[in-house]
Design an enzyme around this catalytic site. Structure first.
Site, short mmCIF file in Angstrom:
data_model
loop_
_atom_site.label_atom_id
_atom_site.label_comp_id
_atom_site.label_asym_id
_atom_site.label_seq_id
_atom_site.Cartn_x
_atom_site.Cartn_y
_atom_site.Cartn_z
CE LYS A 76 2.02 -3.35 -0.44
NZ LYS A 76 1.12 -4.44 -0.09
CG HIS A 78 -11.96 -4.70 1.00
ND1 HIS A 78 -11.17 -3.76 1.62
CD2 HIS A 78 -11.15 -5.75 0.73
CE1 HIS A 78 -9.92 -4.22 1.70
NE2 HIS A 78 -9.88 -5.41 1.17
CE LYS A 129 -2.48 -1.17 4.06
NZ LYS A 129 -3.65 -1.11 3.17
CD GLU A 138 -4.15 2.19 3.49
OE1 GLU A 138 -4.59 1.76 4.55
OE2 GLU A 138 -4.32 1.60 2.41
NE ARG A 159 3.51 -3.61 26.43
CZ ARG A 159 3.97 -3.92 27.64
NH1 ARG A 159 5.23 -4.23 27.81
NH2 ARG A 159 3.16 -3.87 28.68
CG HIS A 180 -7.94 -10.21 -1.93
ND1 HIS A 180 -8.84 -9.36 -1.31
CD2 HIS A 180 -6.86 -9.44 -2.24
CE1 HIS A 180 -8.32 -8.15 -1.26
NE2 HIS A 180 -7.13 -8.16 -1.81
CG ASN A 192 -6.87 0.81 -0.22
OD1 ASN A 192 -7.33 -0.24 0.15
ND2 ASN A 192 -6.02 1.53 0.50
CD GLU A 237 -4.42 -7.07 -4.97
OE1 GLU A 237 -3.76 -6.02 -5.07
OE2 GLU A 237 -5.48 -7.13 -4.35
NE ARG A 268 0.66 0.30 2.50
CZ ARG A 268 1.32 -0.48 3.34
NH1 ARG A 268 2.12 0.06 4.23
NH2 ARG A 268 1.18 -1.78 3.29
CG HIS A 297 -8.32 -3.23 -2.61
ND1 HIS A 297 -7.66 -3.19 -3.82
CD2 HIS A 297 -7.80 -4.29 -1.94
CE1 HIS A 297 -6.77 -4.17 -3.86
NE2 HIS A 297 -6.83 -4.85 -2.74
#
Lengths: 369, 369
Positions: free
Chosen positions: A232, A257, A148, A242, A126, A269, A250, A190, A246, A253
């Protein structure tokens, strides 16, 4: 009978603040730092086959010489390792080695390792602590910061995962020496993405010093990394989960993606995101939000970063749009986009940082590139 | 070059407070309540094959009649479903159905379903909301509250998982009507565990009203559930992540989990924990912490709950002790125990709520039962 209601109020926020250290050549001193600041029953170094040989074995030895228990686990190089299968193997290896809740995971590698090792730490008993040791520029400027973590599924990238903040990030620029030029460009893309959405002055800085950055000038890279990380960190501080701001990160993206998916994750990427940025900047211009001058600046920068815009021509715009539908920003099956107003500023409508756009507009923007 | 350090301070605690509603016969009204208080792009009901037929299909129909999108997914009955395999199948089904981040999971069933569905929600697109709809007494008094989610592995129970608090818990006592007596006893055993560690007065209440509780008297059950939930809510409020006080709730579980493991998870959880409580109360007495009178009270209560103490005789004490070593409370391979001082009070040493105990003492306590 009447209904009884009991309220549970979980007040205490756990401590999730941390530091990102950027420097050159400190990996060798890391064992002593870890031992002092992040004591553990065991350190679990998670690396890929490449970072294992480049840095992992030495780190393992250093930790053991410092009197710490340590374990080195590795997965194959590449995005394919961000899978449930690899996650389960790592967990099995850790359980078999008797790693308990006081173990600390060290994510040694690029974004794939950071996401995978972070997710392993997020759900092991956990949740146990982890520390990011990014060894690619992309991971340094972006994925190692912000918590993330996740894996990919057949349906898309990062669809299963967790928000789990690292205890610390150590970015040693010396590890970039062996990095291929394509990877340096991927990381710079990026960083530039963050400047485009949030900081015009840093965009100009990157524009001016791009040649030095591409030549791996340590000082320039450190400056670009810390500017990107500062942006960031600010965004993540204000919106960890997000739910709002946030999502700005993206930019590029939604389509990026989709392209990664269409190319079955064989692209770098940063390249896919670069193409996505080009498409989404073009879309913002088409929607009347972004000026032609700023679009030209962005196009120029992406060109110098050798972003292969032609990749978009290999698929019908409709196929690209179809591939955006599974995006996590989607609501009711409709993909949403970060819309640029100008370099450094994105559109916020009704408090939302992402906007729904008609498929026809997106298709036309893709054709216009 | 000098090292640059950037700090990231994540200040905002997310809202993780919620209510636990205990009543009778409100499951039928639930669709309207959910629609109003927890709007969702889709509700994903996760049930087992039994609760699917008993309550799931009706809930699905009710949600659809209320104009909501809803989906009913099920797994086989039993602890075996707390597996990575089942988790992955549920995720695949949700992704295939296009469930987005605004979906809300409804965990309809006992502890297995709550733990599994909660863990699915914890990692689906890095976390979506879920609501606990416990249909067993054990889940109502214990597992539906507190946000512990997870699955089992070959190496032990709940070794992979997350802390993910539900948005609400609705315990409808009417669902207990169909529950076998053994399950009622299993739930009462967990409630009694909380009273033994934290609330002597409630222990006496349960002792006095046990016959009515065993006969499923709605008022008595509601009172026992809300007393247990109040204790649990208090503990979780003060220590969500089980770094201290929350470990108290593990009384009986160090040996209980070992027994479950030795019986390859074929026992009812409450029974195994009952045997564990007997062993750990005997251990506390052996260590001079618990009086013979309190030990006798505990033994008497567990006897009326038909706890099969003889199960412990089927294995050598050494085998039981070996099976405790993988426990999550272990540190450096040494299992730790909650030691009772008296009914309602546990020992705290150097700020620790669990204590290391020599294997020999544990073995002797098991022999003494």
């Amino acid at each position: 009978m009447e209904m009884k209601t009991i309220d549970i109020k979980i007040k205490k926020a756990e401590e999730r603040s941390y530091s990102i250290a950027i420097g050159s050549g400190f990996l060798a001193r890391l064992p002593e730092v870890l031992k002092k600041d992040y004591p553990a029953s065991s350190y679990i170094i998670i690396a890929d086959a490449k970072t294992k040989n480049l840095f992992g074995k030495r780190l393992l030895l250093g930790l053991r010489q410092a009197g710490c228990k340590a374990l080195l686990l590795s997965v194959p190089v590449g995005e394919g390792s961000k899978s449930q299968k690899r996650k389960t193997s790592l967990e099995e290896a850790m359980l078999k080695a008797g790693i308990d809740r006081r173990g600390v995971v060290l994510a040694l590698g690029g974004g794939v390792i950071g996401d995978l090792a972070g997710f392993v730490a997020a759900t092991y008993m956990r949740g146990i602590p982890y520390i990011q040791l990014p060894t690619t520029l992309l991971a340094m400027v972006d994925s190692s910061v912000g918590g993330k973590t996740g894996i990919n599924t057949f349906h898309g990238k990062n669809l299963i995962g967790a928000f789990h903040q690292p205890k610390a990030v150590y970015a040693d620029i010396r590890t970039l020496r062996s990095l291929p030029d394509t990877e340096i460009r991927s990381g710079l893309t990026e960083a530039v993405k963050m400047f485009i959405t949030s900081d015009r002055e840093s965009f100009v800085f990157a524009d001016v010093h791009l040649a030095k950055a591409l030549a791996k000038d340590t000082g320039i890279l450190a400056e670009i990394i810390s500017r990107a990380v500062r942006i960031k960190a600010g965004v993540v501080e204000r919106d960890e989960r997000e739910s709002g701001e946030r999502m700005v990160l993206n930019f590029g993206h939604t389509i990026g993606h989709a392209i990664e998916k269409l190319f079955t994750y064989t692209l770098l990427h940063g390249q896919a995101v670069g193409v996505g940025m080009l498409a989404e900047a073009t879309l913002a211009h088409r929607l009347g939000a972004l000026s032609p001058e700023d679009l030209a600046l962005i196009r120029g920068m992406l060109k110098r970063l050798l972003i292969p815009a032609s990749l978009l021509k290999q698929f019908a715009p409709e196929a690209v749009i179809a591939a955006t539908k599974g995006d996590k920003k989607s609501v009711g099956g409709q993909a949403r986009y970060v819309i640029l107003k100008k370099i450094g500023v994105v559109e916020i409508k009704h408090g939302e940082f992402v906007q729904a756009v008609e498929d026809g507009e997106v298709a036309q923007a893709i054709r216009n590139i």
